[in-house]
Design a protein around this motif. Structure first.
Motif, PDB file in Angstrom:
ATOM      1  N   GLN A  53       0.841  -1.200   0.000  1.00 18.08           N
ATOM      2  CA  GLN A  53       0.000   0.000   0.000  1.00 18.08           C
ATOM      3  C   GLN A  53       0.872   1.245   0.000  1.00 18.08           C
ATOM      4  N   LEU A  54       1.882   1.244   0.862  1.00 17.04           N
ATOM      5  CA  LEU A  54       2.819   2.367   0.922  1.00 17.04           C
ATOM      6  C   LEU A  54       3.559   2.524  -0.403  1.00 17.04           C
ATOM      7  N   LEU A  55       3.907   1.420  -1.022  1.00 16.87           N
ATOM      8  CA  LEU A  55       4.597   1.449  -2.311  1.00 16.87           C
ATOM      9  C   LEU A  55       3.708   2.060  -3.388  1.00 16.87           C
ATOM     10  N   ALA A  56       2.456   1.630  -3.452  1.00 21.54           N
ATOM     11  CA  ALA A  56       1.526   2.169  -4.466  1.00 21.54           C
ATOM     12  C   ALA A  56       1.363   3.672  -4.299  1.00 21.54           C
ATOM     13  N   ASP A  57       1.223   4.125  -3.067  1.00 23.72           N
ATOM     14  CA  ASP A  57       1.057   5.557  -2.829  1.00 23.72           C
ATOM     15  C   ASP A  57       2.350   6.331  -3.102  1.00 23.72           C
ATOM     16  N   SER A  58       3.486   5.723  -2.802  1.00 26.74           N
ATOM     17  CA  SER A  58       4.767   6.385  -3.075  1.00 26.74           C
ATOM     18  C   SER A  58       5.042   6.469  -4.572  1.00 26.74           C
ATOM     19  N   ILE A  59       4.664   5.442  -5.319  1.00 27.22           N
ATOM     20  CA  ILE A  59       4.798   5.479  -6.785  1.00 27.22           C
ATOM     21  C   ILE A  59       3.917   6.599  -7.346  1.00 27.22           C
ATOM     22  N   THR A  60       2.709   6.722  -6.818  1.00 23.84           N
ATOM     23  CA  THR A  60       1.795   7.775  -7.273  1.00 23.84           C
ATOM     24  C   THR A  60       2.375   9.151  -6.986  1.00 23.84           C
ATOM     25  N   LEU A  61       2.900   9.349  -5.777  1.00 27.70           N
ATOM     26  CA  LEU A  61       3.513  10.630  -5.435  1.00 27.70           C
ATOM     27  C   LEU A  61       4.721  10.905  -6.319  1.00 27.70           C
ATOM     28  N   ARG A  62       5.556   9.901  -6.509  1.00 29.83           N
ATOM     29  CA  ARG A  62       6.736  10.059  -7.382  1.00 29.83           C
ATOM     30  C   ARG A  62       6.308  10.552  -8.761  1.00 29.83           C
ATOM     31  N   ASP A  63       5.293   9.919  -9.335  1.00 29.10           N
ATOM     32  CA  ASP A  63       4.846  10.289 -10.677  1.00 29.10           C
ATOM     33  C   ASP A  63       4.165  11.655 -10.709  1.00 29.10           C
ATOM     34  N   MET A  64       3.496  12.047  -9.611  1.00 28.22           N
ATOM     35  CA  MET A  64       2.922  13.391  -9.542  1.00 28.22           C
ATOM     36  C   MET A  64       4.027  14.446  -9.568  1.00 28.22           C
ATOM     37  N   TYR A  65       5.121  14.150  -8.896  1.00 31.68           N
ATOM     38  CA  TYR A  65       6.240  15.101  -8.929  1.00 31.68           C
ATOM     39  C   TYR A  65       6.746  15.300 -10.354  1.00 31.68           C
ATOM     40  N   LYS A  66       6.860  14.240 -11.123  1.00 30.40           N
ATOM     41  CA  LYS A  66       7.346  14.382 -12.502  1.00 30.40           C
ATOM     42  C   LYS A  66       6.327  15.127 -13.356  1.00 30.40           C
ATOM     43  N   LYS A  67       5.038  14.815 -13.173  1.00 33.91           N
ATOM     44  CA  LYS A  67       3.976  15.527 -13.905  1.00 33.91           C
ATOM     45  C   LYS A  67       4.075  17.030 -13.627  1.00 33.91           C
ATOM     46  N   HIS A  68       4.179  17.389 -12.355  1.00 34.11           N
ATOM     47  CA  HIS A  68       4.227  18.808 -12.001  1.00 34.11           C
ATOM     48  C   HIS A  68       5.544  19.452 -12.439  1.00 34.11           C
ATOM     49  N   HIS A  69       6.623  18.695 -12.430  1.00 35.18           N
ATOM     50  CA  HIS A  69       7.910  19.191 -12.949  1.00 35.18           C
ATOM     51  C   HIS A  69       7.762  19.609 -14.407  1.00 35.18           C
ATOM     52  N   TRP A  70       7.076  18.792 -15.187  1.00 33.65           N
ATOM     53  CA  TRP A  70       6.885  19.094 -16.602  1.00 33.65           C
ATOM     54  C   TRP A  70       5.894  20.240 -16.817  1.00 33.65           C
ATOM     55  N   GLN A  71       4.872  20.332 -15.979  1.00 34.92           N
ATOM     56  CA  GLN A  71       3.746  21.223 -16.265  1.00 34.92           C
ATOM     57  C   GLN A  71       3.726  22.511 -15.454  1.00 34.92           C
ATOM     58  N   VAL A  72       4.678  22.714 -14.547  1.00 35.27           N
ATOM     59  CA  VAL A  72       4.675  23.924 -13.734  1.00 35.27           C
ATOM     60  C   VAL A  72       4.862  25.157 -14.622  1.00 35.27           C
ATOM     61  N   ALA A  73       4.254  26.273 -14.206  1.00 37.99           N
ATOM     62  CA  ALA A  73       4.362  27.530 -14.957  1.00 37.99           C
ATOM     63  C   ALA A  73       4.248  28.698 -13.979  1.00 37.99           C
ATOM     64  N   LEU A  80      10.503  25.905  -8.757  1.00 43.61           N
ATOM     65  CA  LEU A  80       9.661  24.726  -8.576  1.00 43.61           C
ATOM     66  C   LEU A  80      10.020  23.615  -9.561  1.00 43.61           C
ATOM     67  N   HIS A  81      10.379  23.987 -10.766  1.00 41.54           N
ATOM     68  CA  HIS A  81      10.811  22.996 -11.761  1.00 41.54           C
ATOM     69  C   HIS A  81      11.968  22.177 -11.180  1.00 41.54           C
ATOM     70  N   LEU A  82      12.942  22.843 -10.591  1.00 42.11           N
ATOM     71  CA  LEU A  82      14.091  22.162  -9.986  1.00 42.11           C
ATOM     72  C   LEU A  82      13.695  21.399  -8.721  1.00 42.11           C
ATOM     73  N   LEU A  83      12.879  22.015  -7.881  1.00 43.42           N
ATOM     74  CA  LEU A  83      12.465  21.368  -6.632  1.00 43.42           C
ATOM     75  C   LEU A  83      11.664  20.103  -6.900  1.00 43.42           C
ATOM     76  N   PHE A  84      10.702  20.185  -7.827  1.00 48.50           N
ATOM     77  CA  PHE A  84       9.886  19.011  -8.146  1.00 48.50           C
ATOM     78  C   PHE A  84      10.760  17.875  -8.680  1.00 48.50           C
ATOM     79  N   ASP A  85      11.744  18.207  -9.484  1.00 51.41           N
ATOM     80  CA  ASP A  85      12.615  17.159 -10.026  1.00 51.41           C
ATOM     81  C   ASP A  85      13.503  16.564  -8.935  1.00 51.41           C
TER      82      ASP A  85
END
Length: 197
Positions: A53-73, A80-85
Motif C-alpha cells: 500500500q505504501l509502495l503504491a502511494d509512493s509510486i503515485t507521489l513520485r509520478d505526480m512530482y514528474k507531472k508537475h515538474h513538466w507542467q509547472v508555470a 519549482l521545476h528544480l524542486l519538483f525534479d
C-alpha cells in the motif's frame, strides 16, 4: 532425478526466444513460506500488504512530482521545476527501498501503473495543467497520506517484532516525506516579493 535437456541446434543458440509464456512463479499477496530472517510467514504477509500500500502511494507521489515538474508555470517556474525534479529523484529512491523490503520479506511488489492506480489512496490529478497552488496542494495531500501510513506501519511493525520494516518506515520514508512537505508548504505562505510591511 535427472533433468531432461532439450537438444538445441547450433543455429538456435543465437536466436532470441522472446515469445515465452509460463505460469506465475509467485502470486501477488503471497510470501515465501520459510526465510532465514526469523519472522513468521503471517507477520511477513501482513507487513508486505502494508508495504505494498505504501509502495503504491509512493509510486503515485513520485509520478505526480514528474507531472508537475513538466507542467509547472508562472513566476516561480524555475525554482519549482528544480524542486519538483529533486523530490522526484528522492521518491525514486524511496520507492526502490520499499520494493526491496517487500522482496526481502518474501513478498511480491506491486509494480505496473494500472495496478498502482487501482490500489493508491492518493487522488488522481487531471491530465491537464493546473495552477501552482493546486499542484503544491495535491503534493501536500499525497505526502499527508504517506506520512500517516508510515506512522501506522511503524507501529504495526514494532508490535510484530519486524524491526527492519519499522526502521524503513521511520528513517527511509517518513523523515524524507516530512522534509519534502516542509519545503513544499513554504511555497504556500503569503509573502510580499518586492516590499516589506
Amino acid at each position: 532425478m535427472a533433468v531432461a535437456m532439450k537438444k538445441v541446434e547450433s543455429k538456435d543458440l543465437i536466436t532470441p526466444h522472446w515469445h515465452e509464456k509460463a505460469k506465475e512463479i509467485q502470486k501477488y499477496g503471497s510470501v515465501v513460506k520459510d526465510l532465514p530472517n526469523a519472522l513468521e510467514s503471517d507477520v511477513r504477509e501482513a507487513m508486505c500488504a502494508k508495504l505494498n500500500q505504501l509502495l503504491a502511494d509512493s509510486i503515485t507521489l513520485r509520478d505526480m512530482y514528474k507531472k508537475h515538474h513538466w507542467q509547472v508555470a508562472g513566476p516561480t517556474f524555475y525554482q519549482l521545476h528544480l524542486l519538483f525534479d529533486k523530490h522526484f529523484e528522492e521518491q525514486v529512491e524511496i520507492v526502490d527501498v520499499i520494493a526491496e523490503r517487500i522482496q526481502l520479506l518474501g513478498g511480491v511488489t506491486i509494480a505496473m501503473g494500472a495496478d498502482v492506480a487501482e490500489v493508491s489512496q492518493i487522488q488522481r490529478p487531471p491530465r491537464g495543467r493546473e495552477e501552482v497552488p493546486v499542484q503544491i496542494s495535491r503534493l501536500l495531500d499525497a505526502h499527508r497520506v504517506i506520512i500517516e501510513e508510515c506512522r501506522k506501519l511503524a507501529e504495526a511493525a514494532d508490535k510484530a517484532g519486524d524491526d527492519g520494516t519499522n526502521d524503513l518506515a521511520v528513517s527511509d520514508v517518513l523523515r524524507p516525506n516530512e522534509l519534502q512537505s516542509w519545503f513544499l508548504s513554504q511555497h504556500l505562505v503569503e509573502m510580499p516579493l518586492t516590499f516589506a510591511e
